[in-house]
Motif scaffolding. Structure first.
Motif, mmCIF file in Angstrom:
data_model
loop_
_atom_site.group_PDB
_atom_site.id
_atom_site.type_symbol
_atom_site.label_atom_id
_atom_site.label_comp_id
_atom_site.label_asym_id
_atom_site.label_seq_id
_atom_site.Cartn_x
_atom_site.Cartn_y
_atom_site.Cartn_z
ATOM 1 N N THR A 19 0.829 -1.205 0.000
ATOM 2 C CA THR A 19 0.000 0.000 0.000
ATOM 3 C C THR A 19 0.862 1.253 0.000
ATOM 4 O OG1 THR A 19 -1.809 -1.131 1.150
ATOM 5 C CG2 THR A 19 -1.761 1.269 1.269
ATOM 6 N N GLU A 20 1.859 1.276 0.869
ATOM 7 C CA GLU A 20 2.737 2.447 0.933
ATOM 8 C C GLU A 20 3.464 2.671 -0.387
ATOM 9 O OE1 GLU A 20 3.048 4.725 3.483
ATOM 10 O OE2 GLU A 20 1.247 3.646 4.115
ATOM 11 N N LEU A 21 3.877 1.597 -1.029
ATOM 12 C CA LEU A 21 4.575 1.722 -2.313
ATOM 13 C C LEU A 21 3.633 2.232 -3.397
ATOM 14 C CD1 LEU A 21 7.226 1.344 -3.782
ATOM 15 C CD2 LEU A 21 6.626 -1.055 -4.156
ATOM 16 N N LEU A 22 2.406 1.730 -3.411
ATOM 17 C CA LEU A 22 1.425 2.225 -4.376
ATOM 18 C C LEU A 22 1.158 3.710 -4.178
ATOM 19 C CD1 LEU A 22 -1.080 -0.763 -4.410
ATOM 20 C CD2 LEU A 22 0.037 0.194 -6.440
ATOM 21 N N LEU A 23 1.038 4.129 -2.931
ATOM 22 C CA LEU A 23 0.757 5.539 -2.643
ATOM 23 C C LEU A 23 1.905 6.448 -3.071
ATOM 24 C CD1 LEU A 23 -0.895 5.201 0.879
ATOM 25 C CD2 LEU A 23 -2.034 5.809 -1.261
ATOM 26 N N SER A 24 3.136 5.947 -2.929
ATOM 27 C CA SER A 24 4.286 6.799 -3.262
ATOM 28 C C SER A 24 4.680 6.722 -4.739
ATOM 29 C CB SER A 24 5.483 6.412 -2.385
ATOM 30 O OG SER A 24 5.854 5.061 -2.603
ATOM 31 N N LYS A 25 4.585 5.526 -5.313
ATOM 32 C CA LYS A 25 5.070 5.334 -6.685
ATOM 33 C C LYS A 25 3.958 5.478 -7.727
ATOM 34 C CE LYS A 25 7.909 2.051 -9.337
ATOM 35 N NZ LYS A 25 8.575 0.715 -9.304
ATOM 36 N N THR A 259 11.944 -10.583 2.715
ATOM 37 C CA THR A 259 11.046 -9.831 3.580
ATOM 38 C C THR A 259 9.741 -9.515 2.854
ATOM 39 O OG1 THR A 259 11.846 -7.669 2.856
ATOM 40 C CG2 THR A 259 13.030 -8.742 4.673
ATOM 41 N N SER A 260 8.747 -9.144 3.627
ATOM 42 C CA SER A 260 7.459 -8.759 3.051
ATOM 43 C C SER A 260 7.605 -7.530 2.157
ATOM 44 C CB SER A 260 6.448 -8.478 4.163
ATOM 45 O OG SER A 260 6.183 -9.640 4.904
ATOM 46 N N ALA A 261 8.460 -6.600 2.548
ATOM 47 C CA ALA A 261 8.652 -5.392 1.746
ATOM 48 C C ALA A 261 9.231 -5.726 0.379
ATOM 49 C CB ALA A 261 9.550 -4.409 2.487
ATOM 50 N N GLU A 262 10.168 -6.676 0.340
ATOM 51 C CA GLU A 262 10.736 -7.087 -0.948
ATOM 52 C C GLU A 262 9.669 -7.728 -1.828
ATOM 53 O OE1 GLU A 262 15.342 -8.295 -0.171
ATOM 54 O OE2 GLU A 262 13.851 -9.429 0.979
ATOM 55 N N ALA A 263 8.850 -8.580 -1.237
ATOM 56 C CA ALA A 263 7.786 -9.226 -1.998
ATOM 57 C C ALA A 263 6.748 -8.216 -2.459
ATOM 58 C CB ALA A 263 7.122 -10.310 -1.148
ATOM 59 N N ALA A 264 6.465 -7.215 -1.621
ATOM 60 C CA ALA A 264 5.451 -6.207 -1.950
ATOM 61 C C ALA A 264 5.814 -5.461 -3.233
ATOM 62 C CB ALA A 264 5.301 -5.232 -0.793
ATOM 63 N N ALA A 265 7.104 -5.209 -3.437
ATOM 64 C CA ALA A 265 7.519 -4.490 -4.644
ATOM 65 C C ALA A 265 7.115 -5.260 -5.902
ATOM 66 C CB ALA A 265 9.027 -4.247 -4.614
ATOM 67 N N ASP A 266 7.278 -6.576 -5.881
ATOM 68 C CA ASP A 266 6.870 -7.394 -7.032
ATOM 69 C C ASP A 266 5.363 -7.372 -7.219
ATOM 70 O OD1 ASP A 266 9.447 -8.132 -7.653
ATOM 71 O OD2 ASP A 266 9.360 -10.039 -6.575
ATOM 72 N N ILE A 267 4.613 -7.498 -6.119
ATOM 73 C CA ILE A 267 3.163 -7.545 -6.211
ATOM 74 C C ILE A 267 2.612 -6.228 -6.752
ATOM 75 C CG2 ILE A 267 1.026 -7.772 -4.884
ATOM 76 C CD1 ILE A 267 2.672 -10.391 -5.363
ATOM 77 N N VAL A 268 3.188 -5.118 -6.335
ATOM 78 C CA VAL A 268 2.762 -3.811 -6.846
ATOM 79 C C VAL A 268 2.993 -3.727 -8.352
ATOM 80 C CG1 VAL A 268 3.359 -1.353 -6.852
ATOM 81 C CG2 VAL A 268 2.942 -2.542 -4.692
ATOM 82 N N ASP A 269 4.127 -4.222 -8.804
ATOM 83 C CA ASP A 269 4.404 -4.177 -10.240
ATOM 84 C C ASP A 269 3.481 -5.104 -11.030
ATOM 85 O OD1 ASP A 269 6.337 -2.263 -9.940
ATOM 86 O OD2 ASP A 269 8.033 -3.653 -10.023
ATOM 87 N N PHE A 270 3.087 -6.239 -10.439
ATOM 88 C CA PHE A 270 2.077 -7.072 -11.090
ATOM 89 C C PHE A 270 0.737 -6.341 -11.152
ATOM 90 C CE2 PHE A 270 4.739 -10.897 -10.013
ATOM 91 C CZ PHE A 270 4.821 -11.403 -11.299
ATOM 92 N N ALA A 271 0.344 -5.736 -10.043
ATOM 93 C CA ALA A 271 -0.965 -5.088 -9.963
ATOM 94 C C ALA A 271 -1.093 -3.921 -10.933
ATOM 95 C CB ALA A 271 -1.224 -4.609 -8.530
ATOM 96 N N THR A 272 -0.003 -3.227 -11.169
ATOM 97 C CA THR A 272 -0.015 -2.097 -12.093
ATOM 98 C C THR A 272 0.360 -2.509 -13.514
ATOM 99 O OG1 THR A 272 2.253 -1.563 -11.434
ATOM 100 C CG2 THR A 272 0.469 -0.409 -10.286
ATOM 101 N N ASN A 273 0.564 -3.812 -13.712
ATOM 102 C CA ASN A 273 0.851 -4.380 -15.036
ATOM 103 C C ASN A 273 2.165 -3.875 -15.608
ATOM 104 O OD1 ASN A 273 -0.041 -6.306 -16.884
ATOM 105 N ND2 ASN A 273 -0.947 -4.793 -18.236
ATOM 106 N N THR A 274 3.099 -3.507 -14.720
ATOM 107 C CA THR A 274 4.418 -3.080 -15.185
ATOM 108 C C THR A 274 5.416 -4.241 -15.208
ATOM 109 O OG1 THR A 274 4.934 -2.346 -12.935
ATOM 110 C CG2 THR A 274 4.157 -0.682 -14.463
#
Length: 334
Positions: A19-25, A259-274
């Motif tokens: 969530t934090e990554l989506l809000l910032s990026k 870590t969860s933060a490392e995994a979150a970066a991948d999930i955000v990129d999947f969710a945004t189709n990047t």
């Protein structure tokens, strides 16, 4: 093209950094963060384009009501069309016998698979038809027999699919072994259902720009899963071994550990189709990967697809999929 991203289990270990990554990026996206208890969702107060919603995945009527509400808001123009559904919520129980929801289904299987399938199928028509979107499902290497230390009974989709929703109560059952097998079976079902879902989406001209991925995010050293509904020894290992020695474990034992933060970066990129835009299939971290041989059994994929439609209460009236894509002939007992 920004749109709405739904994240289930938004109070989980991975969801908070995502969530934090989506809000910032990616601040132009609208986020809908869901949890059974919304008081446990942590995000910035007063952030625009963020809506926190209650969603109890152990109650399928609540899932249907939530989907109806989201669809109405998108159709009314108060929410942008969907860009992604991130099926992050999970459940497991390694401490007791199988639990049954009010819907009559085994709790782990309902929350991890049936409820998310219900949500996805109900909301397919709310994606941007021109841009398409992403469905991000969460699997695990637990779906592959022999890959997890907690495994005592290998994951398998039985010929009688009713065993998935109503497992037998055994007087002297190995609680940890059976509990982990239920969890692993749900992750295997998610992968198999993903393949079936993609076949139906690809053959539906109105929905073929929507892609589904099943992601093994890795073994997360700081995951709440290691501390909730788990035996004491696993909690101790989490604090004294797994988290402090993550670097060594990743290097010499399990390269997927992170870590969860490392995994979150991948999930955000999947969710945004990047990440791998427009691709479908099974991924480990952000890399396209092979899922287990059992998961590739198309007859069982189709059987699970049809039975999930029934369990989820999906009809031609409440999904955008064409009726001919809802029911697949198969010879597996169900």
């Amino acid at each position: 093209m920004p749109g709405t991203i739904i994240i289930t289990g938004a109070n989980g270990s991975l969801a908070t950094p995502a969530t934090e990554l989506l809000l910032s990026k990616y601040p132009d996206y609208t986020l809908i963060l869901t949890a059974r208890n919304t008081d446990t969702i942590r995000t910035r107060n007063g952030t625009r384009n963020v809506s926190i919603r209650e969603l109890d995945l152990s109650d399928l009527s609540a899932v249907h009501d939530f989907a109806t509400s989201i669809a109405s808001e998108i159709q009314a123009g108060t929410l942008p069309p969907l860009a992604s559904i991130v099926c992050n919520a999970y459940y497991w129980n390694l401490r007791s016998a199988p639990e049954t929801t009010a819907n009559g289904f085994e709790r782990t299987f309902q929350i991890n698979h049936i409820a998310h399938a219900t949500l996805v199928l109900r909301l397919l028509g709310q994606f941007n038809r021109k841009a398409g979107g992403r469905i991000v499902l969460f699997s695990s290497d637990a779906h592959w027999p022999g890959k997890k230390g907690l495994e005592k009974l290998p994951p398998a989709i039985p010929d009688d699919l009713r065993a998935l929703i109503a497992p037998e109560q055994e007087a002297k059952a190995d609680v940890i072994g059976r509990g982990f097998q239920r969890y692993a079976n749900s992750k295997l079902a998610i992968v198999m259902w993903m393949y079936a879902l993609n076949r139906q989406l690809e053959s539906d001209l109105a929905l073929n720009k929507i892609t589904a991925v099943a992601v093994n995010p890795g073994n997360l050293a700081d995951s709440r899963a290691l501390r909730v509904n788990t035996p004491v020894f696993l909690k101790i290992m989490s604090f004294l071994i797994i988290r402090p020695f993550l670097f060594l474990l990743r290097r010499f034992s399990d390269p997927t550990m992170r870590t969860s933060a490392e995994a979150a970066a991948d999930i955000v990129d999947f969710a945004t189709n990047t990440t791998s835009p427009g691709e479908r299939g099974y991924f480990t971290h952000s890399r396209k990967d092979d899922s287990s041989p059992d998961s590739l059994d198309q007859a069982k994929q189709d059987a699970l697809w049809s039975k999930t439609i029934e369990w989820a209460g999906i009809t031609g009236e409440n999904t955008a999929l064409e009726v001919e894509h809802l029911y697949v002939d198969n010879s597996i007992q169900n």
